[in-house]
Design an enzyme around this catalytic site. Structure first.
Site, PDB file in Angstrom:
ATOM      1  N   GLY A 196      32.928  48.111  34.301  1.00  0.00           N
ATOM      2  CA  GLY A 196      32.668  48.599  35.503  1.00  0.00           C
ATOM      3  C   GLY A 196      31.397  48.155  36.055  1.00  0.00           C
ATOM      4  O   GLY A 196      30.320  48.406  35.527  1.00  0.00           O
ATOM      5  N   ALA A 197      31.289  47.648  37.393  1.00  0.00           N
ATOM      6  CA  ALA A 197      30.128  46.839  38.061  1.00  0.00           C
ATOM      7  C   ALA A 197      28.741  47.525  37.755  1.00  0.00           C
ATOM      8  O   ALA A 197      27.918  47.378  37.196  1.00  0.00           O
ATOM      9  CB  ALA A 197      30.371  46.492  39.214  1.00  0.00           C
ATOM     10  N   ASN A 239      37.808  42.214  42.575  1.00  0.00           N
ATOM     11  CA  ASN A 239      38.081  43.466  42.138  1.00  0.00           C
ATOM     12  C   ASN A 239      39.125  43.403  40.941  1.00  0.00           C
ATOM     13  O   ASN A 239      40.077  42.218  40.828  1.00  0.00           O
ATOM     14  CB  ASN A 239      38.191  44.539  42.742  1.00  0.00           C
ATOM     15  CG  ASN A 239      38.202  45.736  42.325  1.00  0.00           C
ATOM     16  OD1 ASN A 239      37.005  46.173  41.889  1.00  0.00           O
ATOM     17  ND2 ASN A 239      39.262  46.738  42.619  1.00  0.00           N
ATOM     18  N   LYS A 240      39.527  44.300  40.143  1.00  0.00           N
ATOM     19  CA  LYS A 240      40.337  44.406  39.019  1.00  0.00           C
ATOM     20  C   LYS A 240      41.684  43.760  39.549  1.00  0.00           C
ATOM     21  O   LYS A 240      41.910  44.037  40.817  1.00  0.00           O
ATOM     22  CB  LYS A 240      40.622  45.616  38.538  1.00  0.00           C
ATOM     23  CG  LYS A 240      41.651  46.019  37.427  1.00  0.00           C
ATOM     24  CD  LYS A 240      41.561  45.206  36.306  1.00  0.00           C
ATOM     25  CE  LYS A 240      40.031  45.229  35.694  1.00  0.00           C
ATOM     26  NZ  LYS A 240      39.818  44.237  34.914  1.00  0.00           N
ATOM     27  N   GLN A 254      43.031  50.782  32.623  1.00  0.00           N
ATOM     28  CA  GLN A 254      41.674  51.515  33.060  1.00  0.00           C
ATOM     29  C   GLN A 254      41.952  52.648  33.941  1.00  0.00           C
ATOM     30  O   GLN A 254      41.359  53.582  34.173  1.00  0.00           O
ATOM     31  CB  GLN A 254      40.899  50.575  33.675  1.00  0.00           C
ATOM     32  CG  GLN A 254      40.053  49.590  32.925  1.00  0.00           C
ATOM     33  CD  GLN A 254      40.690  48.380  32.799  1.00  0.00           C
ATOM     34  OE1 GLN A 254      41.887  48.177  32.967  1.00  0.00           O
ATOM     35  NE2 GLN A 254      40.023  47.256  32.465  1.00  0.00           N
ATOM     36  N   ARG A 260      29.662  38.821  30.768  1.00  0.00           N
ATOM     37  CA  ARG A 260      30.763  38.614  31.762  1.00  0.00           C
ATOM     38  C   ARG A 260      30.548  38.051  33.010  1.00  0.00           C
ATOM     39  O   ARG A 260      29.536  38.352  33.291  1.00  0.00           O
ATOM     40  CB  ARG A 260      31.559  40.300  31.789  1.00  0.00           C
ATOM     41  CG  ARG A 260      32.036  40.799  30.559  1.00  0.00           C
ATOM     42  CD  ARG A 260      32.885  41.913  30.762  1.00  0.00           C
ATOM     43  NE  ARG A 260      33.895  42.051  31.456  1.00  0.00           N
ATOM     44  CZ  ARG A 260      34.769  42.958  31.917  1.00  0.00           C
ATOM     45  NH1 ARG A 260      34.319  44.153  32.078  1.00  0.00           N
ATOM     46  NH2 ARG A 260      35.898  42.593  32.690  1.00  0.00           N
ATOM     47  N   ASP A 275      33.757  44.146  42.033  1.00  0.00           N
ATOM     48  CA  ASP A 275      32.875  43.597  41.145  1.00  0.00           C
ATOM     49  C   ASP A 275      31.845  42.580  41.706  1.00  0.00           C
ATOM     50  O   ASP A 275      30.690  42.588  41.095  1.00  0.00           O
ATOM     51  CB  ASP A 275      33.564  42.852  39.943  1.00  0.00           C
ATOM     52  CG  ASP A 275      34.396  43.867  38.941  1.00  0.00           C
ATOM     53  OD1 ASP A 275      35.443  44.411  39.230  1.00  0.00           O
ATOM     54  OD2 ASP A 275      33.742  44.441  38.014  1.00  0.00           O
TER      55      ASP A 275
HETATM   56  C1  LIG Z   1      32.723  50.610  40.581  1.00  0.00           C
HETATM   57  S1  LIG Z   1      33.544  49.909  39.348  1.00  0.00           S
HETATM   58  C2  LIG Z   1      34.306  48.617  40.501  1.00  0.00           C
HETATM   59  C3  LIG Z   1      34.906  47.506  39.490  1.00  0.00           C
HETATM   60  O1  LIG Z   1      33.985  47.128  38.520  1.00  0.00           O
HETATM   61  C4  LIG Z   1      36.200  48.019  38.823  1.00  0.00           C
HETATM   62  O2  LIG Z   1      37.264  48.167  39.882  1.00  0.00           O
HETATM   63  C5  LIG Z   1      36.715  46.980  37.875  1.00  0.00           C
HETATM   64  O3  LIG Z   1      37.355  46.148  38.311  1.00  0.00           O
HETATM   65  C6  LIG Z   1      36.356  47.136  36.571  1.00  0.00           C
HETATM   66  O4  LIG Z   1      36.938  46.207  35.695  1.00  0.00           O
HETATM   67  P1  LIG Z   1      36.494  46.159  33.818  1.00  0.00           P
HETATM   68  O5  LIG Z   1      37.243  44.837  33.711  1.00  0.00           O
HETATM   69  O6  LIG Z   1      37.272  47.388  33.881  1.00  0.00           O
HETATM   70  O7  LIG Z   1      35.155  46.145  33.849  1.00  0.00           O
END
Ligand SMILES: CSC[C@@H](O)[C@@H](O)C(=O)COP(=O)(O)O
Length: 383
Positions: free
Chosen positions: A54-55, A252-253, A201, A87, A242
């Site tokens: 998560g960012a 984003n995801k 997630q 990442r 992200d």
């Molecule tokens: C505030 S968290 C926003 C994003 O980081 C979240 O939606 C996301 O896509 C996270 O992906 P991840 O692969 O679990 O790190």
């Protein structure tokens, strides 16, 4: 955050020396287990395996990782490089690592000596952590105020994707921090939680946080979102980010873009929630955002049976899970997708709201944001 919660991330002096201690998110919700990283390679592994993810919290992890390298006498420039590139998509990771590296270098240049420089690096990482907690509070205020304008009358049914709560932040998070504020105000009717394939997630982490907060929530298969919109069951979509490019495109995801298209089709507000540190003015447009491609086994094996879960088939496939596809199946597994700004109703940040989402609006926010100003002042380099 309740006192009894295991902290998501902390820098800790252990008898064997300093460490970055993480709540291992790959083990949730089955168990709350801490993962102790005493060196940078261990932290990089934790980042890649999504033990920490998560960012915003990736930024904190990057910062503490550089502080750890400084304290243990490792090569700080190399540590920052390894962490910044662990990442590629979440800009906060490079931001945190580079910001703490810059603080360390400035201290070394000032001639204070290694030990003091390491202490300055740690102070900077702690400041970043604290700032993120405070950003989270402001985000919740801005976001809940915006929602009451966009969807007056309360009784909100909010759809979210991935996990954007306390597990990704020094505070309550981003999109989920807004949902929590709406819930506390008694205005949340239901939180719809997209399961978020392939690593779940949503089903594992957002459901865990929603249950912890006592919300009414339902988990849905990602493919069920269309029928949920068609049934008129969604009042707003709230997601994190992200990386937000200068033109307002949002990485984003994976699965976020599909939700934005559905929201647009059904006339439902689609709101992106992120700290200003997630805006990357150096990336001009969405096509310039590097999207992380992840291993095929995350798709071809059930995460519930592998490292992400405890099911009976654990350990069977090459990735540690049990195969759900024919042997040798290829997979398409981007971790993120990019949503164009035209599909985004608003970007909510800790420094205010941009709506409509245009490059001008994003630029204006960045020009007046202390968070963005400190970013360049601390020597953030594009990684
Ligand atoms: C505030 S968290 C926003 C994003 O980081 C979240 O939606 C996301 O896509 C996270 O992906 P991840 O692969 O679990 O790190």
């Amino acid at each position: 955050m309740a006192d009894e919660c295991v902290p998501v991330i902390r820098y800790k002096e252990l008898p064997e020396g300093p460490a970055v201690v993480l709540l291992d998110q790959t083990r949730l919700p089955a168990e709350e287990v801490e993962l102790v990283c005493t060196d940078v390679p261990a932290l990089v592994d934790a980042i890649r395996s999504l033990a920490v993810r998560g960012a915003p919290v990736l930024g904190i992890a990057g910062g503490y990782g550089v502080a750890l390298a400084a304290a243990r006498g490792f090569d700080v420039a190399d540590a920052a490089e390894q962490l910044a590139h662990a990442r590629p998509t979440a800009v906060n990771l490079a931001y945190g690592a580079r910001r703490v590296e810059a603080a360390y270098r400035a201290a070394v240049r000032s001639g204070v000596g290694e030990a003091h420089a390491a202490a300055r690096a740690l102070a900077e990482a702690r400041a970043l952590h604290q700032e993120d907690a405070e950003a989270s509070d402001r985000i919740a205020e801005y976001g809940s105020a915006l929602l009451s304008e966009l969807v007056p009358g309360g009784g909100l049914r909010i759809l979210t994707h991935c996990n954007t709560g306390r597990l990704v932040s020094g505070g309550e998070g981003t999109a989920l921090a807004v949902v929590k504020a709406v819930h506390r105000a008694g205005e949340l009717r239901r939180l719809w939680v997209g399961e978020t394939r392939p690593l779940l997630q949503g089903a594992r982490l957002t459901a865990y946080e929603a249950a912890e907060a006592g919300m009414a929530y339902s988990v849905l298969a990602d493919g069920a979102a269309g029928s949920l919109f068609a049934a008129g069951e969604v009042d707003a979509v709230l997601v994190g980010a992200d990386r937000i490019a200068a033109d307002g495109s949002v990485a984003n995801k994976v699965g976020t873009y599909a939700l934005a298209v559905l929201a647009g089709h059904h006339g439902v507000p689609f709101v992106v929630v992120a700290p200003v540190t997630t805006i990357d003015p150096d990336t001009e447009s969405g096509s310039g955002i590097e999207v992380e491609q992840r291993a095929a086994h995350e798709v071809t094996e059930g995460p519930w049976a592998g490292p992400m879960g405890t099911g009976p088939g654990a350990g069977v496939g090459p990735g540690g899970g049990s195969a759900v596809t024919p042997v040798g199946a290829h997979a398409y597994n981007p971790a993120f997708d990019v949503t164009p700004s035209a599909l985004v109703t608003a970007v909510v940040t800790d420094e205010g709201v941009v709506s409509p989402v245009t490059s001008g609006g994003i630029a204006e926010l960045c020009s007046t944001s202390p968070g963005r100003a400190s970013r360049s002042a601390n020597g953030m380099m594009k990684s």
